[in-house]
Design a protein around this motif. Sequence first.
Motif, PDB file in Angstrom:
ATOM      1  N   LYS A   1       0.821  -1.214   0.000  1.00  0.00           N
ATOM      2  CA  LYS A   1       0.000   0.000   0.000  1.00  0.00           C
ATOM      3  C   LYS A   1       0.854   1.263   0.000  1.00  0.00           C
ATOM      4  N   PHE A   2       2.009   1.196   0.650  1.00  0.00           N
ATOM      5  CA  PHE A   2       2.869   2.368   0.835  1.00  0.00           C
ATOM      6  C   PHE A   2       3.925   2.535  -0.247  1.00  0.00           C
ATOM      7  N   GLY A   3       4.057   1.563  -1.144  1.00  0.00           N
ATOM      8  CA  GLY A   3       5.066   1.674  -2.194  1.00  0.00           C
ATOM      9  C   GLY A   3       5.408   0.324  -2.793  1.00  0.00           C
ATOM     10  N   ALA A   4       6.539   0.268  -3.444  1.00  0.00           N
ATOM     11  CA  ALA A   4       6.971  -0.966  -4.104  1.00  0.00           C
ATOM     12  C   ALA A   4       8.427  -1.254  -3.733  1.00  0.00           C
ATOM     13  N   PHE A   5       8.765  -2.533  -3.721  1.00  0.00           N
ATOM     14  CA  PHE A   5      10.138  -2.934  -3.492  1.00  0.00           C
ATOM     15  C   PHE A   5      10.767  -3.251  -4.841  1.00  0.00           C
ATOM     16  N   VAL A   6      11.924  -2.663  -5.071  1.00  0.00           N
ATOM     17  CA  VAL A   6      12.625  -2.790  -6.342  1.00  0.00           C
ATOM     18  C   VAL A   6      13.952  -3.498  -6.084  1.00  0.00           C
ATOM     19  N   GLU A   7      14.199  -4.599  -6.806  1.00  0.00           N
ATOM     20  CA  GLU A   7      15.469  -5.311  -6.681  1.00  0.00           C
ATOM     21  C   GLU A   7      16.523  -4.554  -7.479  1.00  0.00           C
ATOM     22  N   LEU A   8      17.480  -3.960  -6.767  1.00  0.00           N
ATOM     23  CA  LEU A   8      18.531  -3.184  -7.409  1.00  0.00           C
ATOM     24  C   LEU A   8      19.552  -4.109  -8.054  1.00  0.00           C
ATOM     25  N   PHE A   9      19.908  -5.156  -7.335  1.00  0.00           N
ATOM     26  CA  PHE A   9      20.764  -6.242  -7.817  1.00  0.00           C
ATOM     27  C   PHE A   9      20.481  -7.415  -6.898  1.00  0.00           C
ATOM     28  N   PRO A  10      20.855  -8.622  -7.264  1.00  0.00           N
ATOM     29  CA  PRO A  10      20.504  -9.797  -6.462  1.00  0.00           C
ATOM     30  C   PRO A  10      20.884  -9.629  -4.987  1.00  0.00           C
ATOM     31  N   GLY A  11      19.887  -9.808  -4.134  1.00  0.00           N
ATOM     32  CA  GLY A  11      20.109  -9.717  -2.695  1.00  0.00           C
ATOM     33  C   GLY A  11      19.891  -8.338  -2.100  1.00  0.00           C
ATOM     34  N   THR A  12      19.621  -7.343  -2.917  1.00  0.00           N
ATOM     35  CA  THR A  12      19.417  -5.984  -2.401  1.00  0.00           C
ATOM     36  C   THR A  12      18.187  -5.349  -3.040  1.00  0.00           C
ATOM     37  N   ASP A  13      17.202  -5.058  -2.168  1.00  0.00           N
ATOM     38  CA  ASP A  13      15.982  -4.380  -2.601  1.00  0.00           C
ATOM     39  C   ASP A  13      15.955  -2.978  -2.019  1.00  0.00           C
TER      40      ASP A  13
ATOM     41  N   GLY B   1       7.386  -7.220 -11.824  1.00  0.00           N
ATOM     42  CA  GLY B   1       8.233  -7.498 -12.980  1.00  0.00           C
ATOM     43  C   GLY B   1       8.614  -6.274 -13.789  1.00  0.00           C
ATOM     44  N   ASP B   2       7.952  -5.131 -13.551  1.00  0.00           N
ATOM     45  CA  ASP B   2       8.323  -3.899 -14.254  1.00  0.00           C
ATOM     46  C   ASP B   2       9.773  -3.540 -13.947  1.00  0.00           C
ATOM     47  N   ILE B   3      10.453  -2.996 -14.938  1.00  0.00           N
ATOM     48  CA  ILE B   3      11.807  -2.480 -14.749  1.00  0.00           C
ATOM     49  C   ILE B   3      11.695  -0.973 -14.559  1.00  0.00           C
ATOM     50  N   VAL B   4      12.242  -0.487 -13.433  1.00  0.00           N
ATOM     51  CA  VAL B   4      12.112   0.919 -13.062  1.00  0.00           C
ATOM     52  C   VAL B   4      13.503   1.503 -12.837  1.00  0.00           C
ATOM     53  N   LYS B   5      13.732   2.675 -13.385  1.00  0.00           N
ATOM     54  CA  LYS B   5      14.995   3.379 -13.163  1.00  0.00           C
ATOM     55  C   LYS B   5      14.854   4.199 -11.887  1.00  0.00           C
ATOM     56  N   VAL B   6      15.747   3.942 -10.912  1.00  0.00           N
ATOM     57  CA  VAL B   6      15.673   4.601  -9.609  1.00  0.00           C
ATOM     58  C   VAL B   6      17.061   5.060  -9.172  1.00  0.00           C
ATOM     59  N   VAL B   7      17.071   5.992  -8.229  1.00  0.00           N
ATOM     60  CA  VAL B   7      18.311   6.455  -7.620  1.00  0.00           C
ATOM     61  C   VAL B   7      18.205   6.194  -6.119  1.00  0.00           C
ATOM     62  N   VAL B   8      19.294   5.759  -5.508  1.00  0.00           N
ATOM     63  CA  VAL B   8      19.316   5.526  -4.068  1.00  0.00           C
ATOM     64  C   VAL B   8      19.374   6.887  -3.377  1.00  0.00           C
ATOM     65  N   THR B   9      18.392   7.145  -2.513  1.00  0.00           N
ATOM     66  CA  THR B   9      18.316   8.435  -1.830  1.00  0.00           C
ATOM     67  C   THR B   9      18.770   8.354  -0.380  1.00  0.00           C
ATOM     68  N   GLU B  10      18.670   7.153   0.201  1.00  0.00           N
ATOM     69  CA  GLU B  10      19.018   7.024   1.615  1.00  0.00           C
ATOM     70  C   GLU B  10      19.272   5.561   1.948  1.00  0.00           C
ATOM     71  N   ILE B  11      20.209   5.350   2.848  1.00  0.00           N
ATOM     72  CA  ILE B  11      20.412   4.037   3.462  1.00  0.00           C
ATOM     73  C   ILE B  11      20.412   4.305   4.957  1.00  0.00           C
ATOM     74  N   ASP B  12      19.406   3.784   5.658  1.00  0.00           N
ATOM     75  CA  ASP B  12      19.288   4.104   7.084  1.00  0.00           C
ATOM     76  C   ASP B  12      20.265   3.286   7.921  1.00  0.00           C
ATOM     77  N   ASP B  13      20.254   3.549   9.219  1.00  0.00           N
ATOM     78  CA  ASP B  13      21.208   2.892  10.118  1.00  0.00           C
ATOM     79  C   ASP B  13      20.979   1.389  10.245  1.00  0.00           C
ATOM     80  N   LYS B  14      19.836   0.895   9.778  1.00  0.00           N
ATOM     81  CA  LYS B  14      19.554  -0.540   9.788  1.00  0.00           C
ATOM     82  C   LYS B  14      19.880  -1.190   8.440  1.00  0.00           C
ATOM     83  N   GLY B  15      20.403  -0.377   7.517  1.00  0.00           N
ATOM     84  CA  GLY B  15      20.788  -0.900   6.207  1.00  0.00           C
ATOM     85  C   GLY B  15      19.658  -0.931   5.192  1.00  0.00           C
TER      86      GLY B  15
END
Length: 140
Positions: free
Chosen positions: A46-58, A81-95
Amino acid sequence: IEDDGRCVIYHFDREMLNKAQAMIENIIRDAKVGEIYEGKVTRIEKFGAFVELFPGTDGLLHVSKISYDRVEKPEDVLKLGDIVKVVVTEIDDKGRVNVSARDLLEKPEGWDEAQKAKKEAFEKRRNSEGGERRVFKKKD
């Protein structure tokens, strides 16, 4: 794997060497703020989508970061299955990785002014309803 952290792989077939190298690099790879990825939508909430940036990292693509236009539900715009172009904006203290597709789009003309007007209208409405504002700062 050597004591100094180097990983050495051997094979007669260069294609297999390249494939093994890519697999190892994906295992040890880390996302970095500012990096751009073309990721695959793996889950929609409901709040968004999870995008696999590379294997093992969403990365979480929050509904507010999909587009400059208002998006009510992520599934109105995205599907698995959609391919989406995204930029990493933040990585929090929990990774946890947050990403944005909107930040890679051209900002619509007058968008900043429209956002400012919406914020002012919200503040005016809240103040007229007798609302109270308190600001807290997290203690170290």
